[in-house]
Design an enzyme around this catalytic site. Sequence first.
Site, short mmCIF file in Angstrom:
data_model
loop_
_atom_site.label_atom_id
_atom_site.label_comp_id
_atom_site.label_asym_id
_atom_site.label_seq_id
_atom_site.Cartn_x
_atom_site.Cartn_y
_atom_site.Cartn_z
N CYS A 68 0.82 -1.22 0.00
CA CYS A 68 0.00 0.00 0.00
C CYS A 68 0.85 1.26 0.00
O CYS A 68 0.33 2.37 -0.13
CB CYS A 68 -0.95 0.02 1.20
N LYS A 118 0.56 3.71 -3.01
CA LYS A 118 -0.64 4.50 -3.20
C LYS A 118 -0.31 5.91 -3.69
O LYS A 118 0.74 6.46 -3.40
CB LYS A 118 -1.32 4.61 -1.82
N THR A 149 -16.67 11.45 2.48
CA THR A 149 -15.77 11.43 3.65
C THR A 149 -14.58 10.49 3.43
O THR A 149 -13.91 10.11 4.39
CB THR A 149 -16.52 10.99 4.93
N ASP A 198 -14.38 3.77 3.15
CA ASP A 198 -13.69 2.60 2.61
C ASP A 198 -14.34 2.04 1.36
O ASP A 198 -13.65 1.48 0.51
CB ASP A 198 -13.62 1.51 3.70
N ASP A 250 -12.15 -3.58 3.02
CA ASP A 250 -12.98 -2.37 2.89
C ASP A 250 -14.47 -2.69 3.02
O ASP A 250 -15.26 -1.84 3.45
CB ASP A 250 -12.68 -1.65 1.57
N GLY A 284 -12.14 -11.65 -13.87
CA GLY A 284 -11.19 -10.57 -13.67
C GLY A 284 -10.69 -10.03 -14.98
O GLY A 284 -11.22 -10.36 -16.05
N HIS A 285 -9.64 -9.23 -14.89
CA HIS A 285 -9.07 -8.63 -16.10
C HIS A 285 -7.57 -8.52 -15.92
O HIS A 285 -7.09 -8.17 -14.84
CB HIS A 285 -9.68 -7.25 -16.33
N ASP A 330 -10.64 0.87 7.98
CA ASP A 330 -9.45 0.05 8.08
C ASP A 330 -8.23 0.94 7.83
O ASP A 330 -8.28 1.87 7.04
CB ASP A 330 -9.49 -1.18 7.14
CO CO Z 1 -8.71 0.11 0.63
CO CO Z 2 -10.16 1.23 3.58
#
Ligand code: CO
Ligand code: CO
Length: 356
Positions: free
Chosen positions: A23, A26, A54, A57, A97, A144-145, A232
């Site tokens: 992550c 990001k 806001t 998630d 999420d 999926g892709h 999360d």
């Molecule tokens: Co996330």
């Molecule tokens: Co999240």
Amino acid sequence: MSSSPPIEARKPPLSRLASCGGCAAKMAPGDLQRMVKGLPARAPSPALLVGTETGDDAAVYRLDDHQALVVTTDFITPVCDDPYLYGQVAAANALSDVFAMGGRPLVAVAVCAFPEALDPDDAAAICAGGADKAAEAGAVVAGGHTVRSPELFYGLAVTGHVHPDRVVRNVGARPGDALVLTKPLGTGVLINGFRSGRLEADALAAACRLIAKLNDRAARLMLAHDAHAATDVTGFGLAGHALGMARGSGVALRFFPERFPTYDGVLPLIEAGVRSKGGTTNRQTFEAHVQITGAEPNARELLVYDPQTSGGLLVALPAANATAFLSALHEEGMTAAAQIGEVVAEGGSDRRLQLA
Ligand code: CO
Ligand code: CO
């Protein structure tokens, strides 16, 4: 029969197929905000119970009085060199999420950006890890892709469901609430410690098996203990996700860094100077909103900026329910879960995060 090349020559380690791990890859929070603000305003759909307002998630879309869809996607660069484990962590991270909204995942499709250099067996193992993790969460990966990409990404777009009256948003925290974190901090430091040769592959793999733990039971328990708000903790770190909760709730949050649960080996790595790109960006972005007692944040305080991959739930709930919630979490195997802070009234400034 021609002899095959040694495995090392044939297979690049997954971590070499991305410039940044998990992550931490990001988009910078400031850039993301600018992009979302630049989107043309549309007439809100009355069915859209939760949108981008806001930075929650997942989106929540009401179908009728009893059913709403929870829709989200999350894909990440490799966290380790074990493809199956990477797939598991990426899927747990994406499914999280839905759990953070109080929902249950139903069906997912895989999002795969695979470099030419990725071994097909490794690609298969990544997808198997993701599918197995989804199955553990009670969901099914239905397709999926894939695209060719210079950087390796894998994740899921997940659709879940929730009762429209039982949605847990990232806002709604009230002064006096306890703040509980259900998993340890430090995944960004661990992943970067490995990438910079200061953490052994075995130690990272051991941590990744914990990082891959689902937030399903934590979500069920937060609902049973009347959570007011939850999110999360992922790429923007505790600071970024807590700031969203504080602003949206009109409160300030006081944290006790001494109580932060951490993965094994994280604090020594921080003390040895290990940081991550995402952690540095998070610090630059959120530092102005964090109040500390000393002149410079210590190792534990720095953890608030560490980007988490498949992090735990940060839950605001009535203080009277905190002890029961924590015992239930510990009983169900989330032994690191801790009350790491409390919700306080806002103090009139935007320094909404205090480290006591
Ligand atoms: Co996330
Ligand atoms: Co999240």
